[in-house]
Scaffold this motif. Sequence first.
Motif, short mmCIF file in Angstrom:
data_model
loop_
_atom_site.label_atom_id
_atom_site.label_comp_id
_atom_site.label_asym_id
_atom_site.label_seq_id
_atom_site.Cartn_x
_atom_site.Cartn_y
_atom_site.Cartn_z
N UNK A 14 -39.39 16.42 15.78
CA UNK A 14 -39.74 16.84 17.14
C UNK A 14 -41.24 17.07 17.18
N UNK A 15 -41.89 16.62 18.25
CA UNK A 15 -43.34 16.73 18.38
C UNK A 15 -43.71 18.07 18.99
N UNK A 16 -44.94 18.56 18.76
CA UNK A 16 -45.35 19.84 19.36
C UNK A 16 -45.31 19.78 20.89
N UNK A 17 -44.75 20.83 21.48
CA UNK A 17 -44.67 20.89 22.94
C UNK A 17 -43.59 20.03 23.53
N UNK A 18 -42.50 19.79 22.81
CA UNK A 18 -41.41 18.97 23.34
C UNK A 18 -40.09 19.51 22.82
N UNK A 19 -39.04 19.38 23.62
CA UNK A 19 -37.69 19.78 23.23
C UNK A 19 -36.88 18.63 22.65
N UNK A 20 -37.37 17.39 22.78
CA UNK A 20 -36.59 16.21 22.45
C UNK A 20 -36.84 15.80 21.00
N UNK A 21 -35.80 15.66 20.17
CA UNK A 21 -35.97 15.10 18.81
C UNK A 21 -36.10 13.58 18.89
N UNK A 22 -37.26 13.12 19.30
CA UNK A 22 -37.43 11.72 19.66
C UNK A 22 -37.74 10.81 18.49
N UNK A 23 -38.08 11.37 17.29
CA UNK A 23 -38.39 10.55 16.11
C UNK A 23 -39.55 9.60 16.39
N UNK A 24 -40.60 10.09 17.03
CA UNK A 24 -41.78 9.28 17.26
C UNK A 24 -42.94 9.82 16.44
N UNK A 25 -43.92 8.98 16.17
CA UNK A 25 -45.02 9.35 15.30
C UNK A 25 -45.93 10.38 15.93
N UNK A 26 -46.15 10.31 17.23
CA UNK A 26 -47.02 11.25 17.94
C UNK A 26 -46.66 11.20 19.41
N UNK A 27 -46.70 12.36 20.07
CA UNK A 27 -46.37 12.38 21.49
C UNK A 27 -47.46 11.72 22.32
N UNK A 28 -48.75 11.99 21.99
CA UNK A 28 -49.85 11.46 22.77
C UNK A 28 -50.22 10.04 22.37
N UNK A 29 -50.19 9.75 21.06
CA UNK A 29 -50.68 8.45 20.59
C UNK A 29 -49.58 7.48 20.20
#
Length: 747
Positions: A624-639
């Motif tokens: 989970x990325x900082x500032x998010x509730x979703x366990x999205x399995x992404x490398x970065x929320x912004x980038x």
Amino acid sequence: MILLSPRQAQRAFCAICCIASFGVASRTAATLPRQAAPPAQGSARKSSEQGPPVRIPRQQAQTSVALDGVVRDANAPDATRPVSAAVLTVRNAESGQTFTATTSVEGVFRIFPLPPGHYQLRAEAKDYAPFELSDLALEPNEVVTLEISLNTVPSLEARSRLPRLPELGPAPSAEAQPSSGTHREFRHRLDSDPNYIENISPDTLPPVADVYNTVPNRWALEQPDYRRYPQRGEYVYSKHRWYDPFNRNRVKGDEPIWPGLLGQQVFLDITASSDSFFDGRRVPSPSNVSSARPGSSGFFGRGEQAFFDQTLRFAFDLFHGDAAFKPVDWRVRITPEISLNNFKVHELGLVGPDPRSGTNRFDDHVGLQEAFVEVKLKDLGPNYDFVSTRAGIQQFNADFRGFLFVDEEPALRIFGNLHSDRIEYNLAYFHFLEKNSNSGLNAFERRHQQVLLGNVYLQDFFFLGYTAEFVVAWNKDDPSLHYDDNGFLVRPSPIGNVINENPGAGPILHGIRVGYFGWLGSGHIRRLNLTHAFYQAIGEDTFNPIAGRRVTVNAQMAAAEVSYDKDWIRYRVSAFYTSGDASPRDGRARGFDSIVDLPNFAGGLFSFWNREGIRLLGSGILLTTPGSLIPSLRASKEEGQANFVNPGIFLANTGADFEITPKLRGFANFNYLRFERTEPLEFLLFQSPIHHTIGEDFGVGVEYRPPLTENIVLTGGVSALQPGQGFKDIYTSRTLFSLFGSVKFTF
């Protein structure tokens, strides 16, 4: 009590009516004899002779007429009881134009302005016989005052509770009843006052500045020194100082910035803020034993971390308008932001992929967060309905709680409102910038991602106080290769099938084409506060690295919060859900992911799961990325790029907000979390089974505003995540915690 004779009462009543009708001009003329010095003895006889009327300098003659007075009950014992809700109708005998008025509780009526002429007057009231005047002459520059006395219906049947006798026939209507009642008439002109001097000597006239004073700049009125009490406290006004943002500060938009050159409707608002944020936490971290502690066999290292960020933000807002409720005519806004941050860890490989980077990282960055021009295209009505456009880097939040898109990006936006601001709408096209990895601020480099978004807010939808919102968005994230500022690969995500099997082909780039449709609401229904959201995501990912193929997206998100206010406490319960993918290798992606979310929900800042980012160890992505509730399995929320092959989540929340004092607020929060599906995690970690329970999230915090404004805000809190069985399957049973605080100053 002061008793007046009838003549004195008549004069006093007429003087009051004259002042109300003719305003400052009449008042000045009536008080001239009292203000002027007595004339010389030689000119006494000359002043008493009849001469032509002389008007006050720079005052225009009145061509209208005022009609006022009072309606009383003639049958009352003292004949002074007023008649309220009486309807008076005057009809011009020549033009046929009709004017109406209704008496107040005191029986007073007023009709102004009226054109001069002859009128017919009729006064009617319930339980009273009508009163008529067949000819009422109204002359220019005149105030006519009427004292009307109405008679009750002769038989008093209107006031009797007994039924009318049948032999008397039907009761006569008010129109059929003959005119009855009496009236007295008073007429007043300026020259009808015996004390009025028509031919005033020039020596007795006041200076022109006392009658008419030109104020070239209404914003620069100097206030006299005033201090009612010797001690400190509340004052009528305060003198302005350049460092005071509240009292007539020119750089805070309180008065025009340069009236001589730019006019009196161009304002400048400069806002400067300093935000100091500290976060000490324990999160899962790999040990990197080969380089950090040779001979150690532990996979999980010391997870304690410390992060400090100091930001300085400056906003320059130059706009043309009324500095009030009316939307601005045009605006130019520029907001640079400076970030100085330091990151301290215990393990290698966290601040950068090279172990030689050490365990400490200091970074600084300057970003341009806002730079736009706004122009109002058209006013749509008298109630401030408008349509405007804005072009440039600008802030935008797609919904009430930040579930889908919250960012500062270059955009072309059209927005406005309708129906007296009951309908608000936005249509925006965004072309993203790259972000600095450590501060999250804008970088001076374009990114190959565009978002087209439109929403509409409908106030009082279904219920008074409830606002509904409908959102449509399109996310087009083109294939690209990008390493962040620390050297980590973030596009495409370094997981699964990320490298092409052909030698030298490099990473497999992929694009996102996903549309979002949302229905949201926020407001209250009687005593209950309600917030809800639902999003449907439909589209495709040209090559998802986890699925290893092209996938079609069909995912959902839902959230709801109900709160109740009791005295100084707000109790709330909420739930949050995102769908998960049960088959990570097929051609359908059913895990929901947002564009760039920043939810203020389920505890927000005071929730460990919401605020902290948790790495998925053994991979280059985050659970989970900082500032998010979703366990999205992404490398970065912004980038990074959105990933729709993820486990999803179900969250149940309860908490309370406490208004301890007007300056101090408290927060308590509890979350129960579980994965919706665990198959993507089992596939990535080569581990089975992984249970669904994530754990319990506890958080408490306070917010303190010493001056009772937003100029100084102190925030602090502590939160912890007690792992459940599913979290223990992935990591360990150690309790994760976070202790944070921020100090914000705003000018």
